[in-house]
Every structure is written in C-alpha cells, then in structure tokens.
Design an enzyme around this catalytic site. Structure first.
Site: not given
Ligand code: UDP
Length: 330
Positions: A13, A34, A75, A79, A143
C-alpha cells in the site's frame, strides 16, 4: 538527473505510492516484493519487479550487486498489530531478520542511504497529547517492537559503517493516489477507512466499532490519519537530509479523529450511512495516537497537501468505488 532506487515491499500500500512518486519525477525503481500481501497490479509499467523476500541474502546480493543505488526504501514487513498479538514470535523474528539482513546487504554493497517505514505503534501509553520524537518508546505490540528492533539496527549501521538512515514513523496511513491510479487493497482488510467505505457501499456486513468506552471525547479511539501521497512525499524529502546525517521523524497531521468521526465522514462522502455495531475492544489498541510532526516540517519543508479527513476519505472512496474487487488476484 534520474536516480536509481530499491524499494522493498514496493507492491504494498504505502510502498506502491512511493514507487509512483519516484516514477513521476523520472527516477528508476527496482522493487523486491514477495507478493504475499502486495499486488503486481499496483506497479506501473517501467518498474522492474523482483519477486522474492527482502531478507533473502542471495537475492539481495544479486540485486544490490548491480550497483548505482541512490538509496534503499524498506517497506516489506508483516504489518498488522492485532495479528502480531496472536503470533508474536513470527512478527519479531521475520520483521527483525528481514530488516537486519537488508541493512547488512546495503552496507556490503555500498548503499549510503536507507529509509525505514516505521510506525506510531512505538508509542503505547504516550505521556503527552502530541507524540513527537522525544516521546518515550513503549511499543504497543510485537509488531511495534519488531520495527523498533530494525530502528536500533540502523543506529548501529550508522555508527559503525556510516549508513545514513531515516526512520519514518507513520501514524494512520490512509487515502489513495489523488489521480486514482492506485489505492488500498489488503486481504483480509482490517483498516477502518476502507472497511467503513465497503460497509457504506453494502459490500460487507456492518462495521464493528472496537470499543466505545475509551477515555476520549466520544469513547471511541482517536487516530491521526495521514494521506498516503503525503507520506510518499515525506520519503522523497528525507533523501536530502540523509546526505549528511541520519534522522527520525513522526509523520501525521497533528490532528486526531475518532472512529465515530470517521464513520460520519465516510457516510457523508459515500452519500449513505455506514451501518455499524459497537463491539469489544481490539487487543493492542491505544486510546489516542496523534503525531507531533514539527521536526519533519521544520527540517524538510514538508507540508501535507491532503490534510483534511474529507480529502483522505474522498480519495479512498473514489478508488474503492472504481475497484470493487481491489486489484484482483496477482
Ligand atoms: N477500528 C474499528 N473497527 C474496525 C477497524 C478499526 O473500530 O473494523 C478502529 C481501531 O480500533 C482503531 C482505529 O479504528 O482505533 C484505526 O484502526 P486501523 O486498523 O485502521 O489502524 P491502526 O490504528 O490499527 O493502525
């Protein structure tokens, strides 16, 4: 002059919105993704996609060994806060290992600048209204802890090897490309704004409001929603800082909106109310998270161009309306 950048997780995103911003200014981009959560269709023509793990040393050697890199943007990551509370070790192991292997490979191949996608989840139980870079770090979940581990690894990569890095702690990334080229598509979707839009459009059952007994004005959680295009712009701006030093920035609009406010805004913009029911609290959710981004503004001249919740929701709504199934299968 055109520059060359590596973007891990560039099919995701926030990553895909940065890729678009880099291409829009004429740069060359190589993406490692991936495609577990990213989408091939989020990448425009002209981007080279290497399908694989951003922590795979052989793959990193092959790609980074090509040389000529201006910077790496990282990134690629698990998440989801809620998922990390159920699978803590997977998050800690995978996110930390991927980040550290990538940092190590960047150092080995002479990459001089590194930008990390980090998170407001570093700040559970903040002791002030605006969370800035001096707020004590208390990760709210595995996280957040895993992102903190990568931030710490970057500190040592700077001290020992001179790798300059920027840790960008996003508050709530939201919205879609204002030109409608790409948007937000998670499977499963867990984020408030896309879920509220789909509920208003009658595509999913009523939205669950996770708790209305928080110590906030209307009892629902307050978050600082920041437009994904403004986040992309922030990534471009920190590159100048990184020519001389490392830096850490908290990125948000400095204004909080409650879950109820988001529901009202989506209802107004969609032209139909958002069906919703109040459910229990979600594990790992702090009551309020609002960013103090004065440092970013002062040091880079960054000014969010899509700061209003209306603008954020309107771009998200336009994309979801045009893409009922998201990007579809890879
Ligand atoms: N939220 C909610 N219902 C949902 C999804 C999210 O009430 O179906 C709330 C959530 O508890 C949080 C806010 O909306 O207070 C934003 O959540 P999101 O998952 O979008 O982002 P996060 O804050 O976890 O990064």
């Amino acid at each position: 002059m055109s520059e060359r950048f590596l973007v891990t997780g560039g099919a995701g995103y926030v990553g895909s919105h940065l890729v678009l911003a880099l291409l829009d200014r004429g740069d060359e981009v190589v993406v490692i993704d991936n495609l577990r959560t990213g989408h091939r269709a989020a990448l425009p023509a002209g981007v080279r996609l290497v399908v694989g793990d951003a922590g795979d040393p052989a793959l990193l050697d092959a790609v980074l060994g090509e040389g000529g890199w201006s910077a790496a943007f990282h990134f690629a990551s698990l998440s989801l806060v809620g998922e990390s509370m159920r699978e803590p070790y997977r998050y800690l192991l995978e996110n930390a290992a991927t980040g550290i292997r990538l940092i190590e490979a960047c150092v080995r191949h002479g990459v001089r600048r590194f930008v990390l996608s980090s998170t407001a989840n570093l700040f559970d139980q903040a002791d002030r209204d605006l969370i800035d870079e001096t707020t004590p770090i208390v990760p709210g979940s595995p996280y957040g802890e895993s992102k903190h581990m990568v931030e710490r690894a970057l500190l040592w990569a700077d001290r020992i090897h001179g790798l300059r890095s920027a840790c960008l702690r996003y508050f709530n990334a939201a919205g879609a490309d204002p030109q409608g080229r790409i948007g937000e598509d998670h499977d499963p979707e867990t984020h408030l704004i896309p879920l509220a839009i789909d509920a208003a459009l009658g595509r999913i059952p009523p939205l669950n409001v996770f708790g209305d007994d928080y110590p906030t004005p209307d009892g629902t959680c307050v978050r600082d929603y920041i437009h994904v295009a403004d986040l992309a712009d922030a990534h471009l701006r920190v590159l100048d800082v990184l020519t001389t030093r490392s830096a850490t920035y908290n990125l948000g609009n400095g204004r909080g909106h409650s879950v109820r406010e988001v529901i009202d805004t989506v209802g107004r913009i969609a032209g139909r109310p958002v069906p919703h029911v109040v459910a229990g609290r979600r594990a790992g959710d702090p009551a309020t998270l609002v960013a103090g981004s004065a440092r970013m503004r002062a040091e880079t001249g960054w000014t969010p161009r899509h700061a209003s919740l209306d603008d954020i929701v309107a771009t998200a709504h336009a994309w979801r309306l045009a893409h009922p199934g998201g990007y579809g299968a890879n």
